[in-house]
Design a protein around this motif. Structure first.
Motif, short mmCIF file in Angstrom:
data_model
loop_
_atom_site.label_atom_id
_atom_site.label_comp_id
_atom_site.label_asym_id
_atom_site.label_seq_id
_atom_site.Cartn_x
_atom_site.Cartn_y
_atom_site.Cartn_z
N THR A 239 -13.32 -91.25 -34.85
CA THR A 239 -12.78 -91.96 -36.01
C THR A 239 -13.33 -91.37 -37.30
O THR A 239 -14.55 -91.23 -37.44
CB THR A 239 -13.13 -93.46 -35.95
N PRO A 240 -12.45 -91.03 -38.24
CA PRO A 240 -12.93 -90.48 -39.52
C PRO A 240 -13.75 -91.51 -40.28
O PRO A 240 -13.61 -92.73 -40.08
CB PRO A 240 -11.63 -90.16 -40.27
N SER A 241 -14.60 -91.03 -41.15
CA SER A 241 -15.40 -91.92 -41.98
C SER A 241 -14.48 -92.72 -42.90
O SER A 241 -13.48 -92.22 -43.40
CB SER A 241 -16.40 -91.12 -42.82
N LEU A 242 -14.83 -93.98 -43.10
CA LEU A 242 -14.04 -94.83 -44.00
C LEU A 242 -14.45 -94.65 -45.45
O LEU A 242 -13.82 -95.18 -46.36
CB LEU A 242 -14.20 -96.30 -43.61
N HIS A 243 -15.51 -93.89 -45.66
CA HIS A 243 -16.03 -93.71 -47.00
C HIS A 243 -15.99 -92.24 -47.40
O HIS A 243 -16.37 -91.37 -46.62
CB HIS A 243 -17.45 -94.23 -47.10
N SER A 244 -15.53 -92.00 -48.59
CA SER A 244 -15.51 -90.63 -49.11
C SER A 244 -16.93 -90.16 -49.36
O SER A 244 -17.81 -90.93 -49.72
CB SER A 244 -14.70 -90.57 -50.41
N ARG A 245 -17.17 -88.85 -49.17
CA ARG A 245 -18.48 -88.29 -49.45
C ARG A 245 -18.68 -88.08 -50.95
O ARG A 245 -19.75 -87.70 -51.39
CB ARG A 245 -18.66 -86.98 -48.69
#
Length: 380
Positions: A239-245
């Motif tokens: 699952t991709p991160s829900l938060h931008s880096r």
């Protein structure tokens, strides 16, 4: 990208689009399954945040009863060439790395929505500064294991937008652009009511053979092992991160800046004139459109943010396909990019020779990358 201001759009329909099947479909495997293991190039992005894009199309005369079926049908025919995009990304207990697997019957989610204030189309598609949150409802949510999801948002009597969200580990910008161009090509060429397959020009035909990516250092195994130990034991989440880096504030404003061919050429000529005055050789600088754009944006960013300090770095992605041995075809589907870091004296980026300083740093970074190899220090 988090959904915001949901009242701006009304979901009309959520479609499940399957790849078109034909009796002479040579791309479809006989057992109706198609698997692509992730390479180390893909694994780098496994848990990064998703990538979102929005395209705007101005049209006042196109009827929705014609537009939507045409987009659905052409998407189905496009997916016939891009079967993995209809599959699912999984990481089973017996697999050393995640696998993108398509099985006959898998689908791509296509949401059809309508914007509440159609007149906003021109603001959203123009160059004005507007609240970034207004774009959020134009992009769909990505299901946990899906590679991609699409959304068509109608602005009655003004136009429509196509929003896409994709898993970063599935494909890089070049593969994504190839998919979008393929969809546009088939949408233009396909005849309504026809079941015939529309072929793609050679420059758009995806290349799927993952064995061409050599991994003598075992980077794929190394990256997979690191993910398995991340946060919890045997962590096989894809699952991709829900938060931008990148820290994006809720009240951010977004604007579009158009760099036309004429403006790019003006920048090029400016640099060449500057290097002549400085008695240096402009032919040694990398004066491609990409390098000029990066240099210009870098200089503008440093000045706008009033950055202080001795040195400033610019990180940008480089296509590795033509930089590997053996060479990888330009139409290779997947992620095949590496990071490149340019470093320059901040005062130089703030001075009158700003663009030359920026381009010199970018040119040096690219030369170093080619000299040392794109996989130099990849273990770290």
């Amino acid at each position: 990208m988090a959904m915001a201001q949901p009242d701006l759009v009304k979901v009309v329909e959520i479609c499940r689009v399957t790849p078109h099947q034909s009796s002479r479909d040579s791309a479809a495997p006989e057992d109706h399954q198609y698997s692509l293991p992730l390479t180390f190039f893909d694994l780098i992005w496994l848990r990064f945040s998703t990538i979102q894009r929005v395209f705007f199309f101005e049209t006042r005369s196109c009827l929705n009863s014609i537009l939507i079926p045409k987009l659905k049908t052409s998407l189905s025919h496009t997916l016939q060439h891009f079967l993995p995009l209809a599959g699912n990304l999984t990481w089973s207990q017996h697999s050393p790395t995640p696998v993108l697997r398509y099985t006959k019957g898998d689908v791509v989610s296509l949401t059809v929505a309508e914007y509440s204030n159609p007149q906003d189309f021109h603001d959203l598609s123009g160059t004005q500064f507007i609240e970034a949150q207004k774009y959020h409802p134009l992009v769909p949510q990505l299901e946990a294991s899906a590679p991609i999801a699409l959304q068509v948002t109608l602005f009655p009597n003004n136009g429509f937008s196509i929003g896409t969200v994709m898993h970063h580990a599935i494909m890089d910008g070049k593969s994504y652009t190839s998919f979008v161009k393929s969809w546009a090509h088939i949408c233009k060429q396909h005849v309504a009511g026809s079941s015939c397959t529309v072929s793609l020009p050679e420059q758009l035909q995806p290349f799927y053979d993952r064995t061409i990516v050599q991994d003598p250092a075992g980077l794929g195994e190394l990256y997979s092992s690191q993910y398995l130990d991340e946060h919890s034991p045997n962590n096989r989440s894809v699952t991709p991160s829900l938060h931008s880096r990148v820290d994006v504030k809720p009240d951010s404003i977004r604007g579009t800046f158009e760099l036309t061919r004429a403006k790019i050429q003006a920048l090029r000529e400016h640099v060449m004139k500057k290097t002549t005055i400085m008695a240096s050789d402009s032919s040694s600088l990398h004066l491609s459109t990409f390098s000029l754009t990066c240099a210009f944006c870098w200089v503008c960013s440093v000045k706008a943010q009033e950055i202080k300090g001795g040195k400033t770095a610019l990180i940008f992605s480089v296509d590795a396909r033509a930089r590997l041995d053996p060479l990888i075809p330009a139409t290779y589907f997947g992620s095949c990019i590496v990071g490149c870091v340019a470093v320059a004296e901040t005062k130089g980026l703030l001075g009158e020779d700003d663009l030359v300083v920026a381009l010199s740093a970018i040119t040096e970074a690219l030369k170093s990358l080619d000299k040392k190899g794109v996989l130099n220090a990849a273990e770290s």
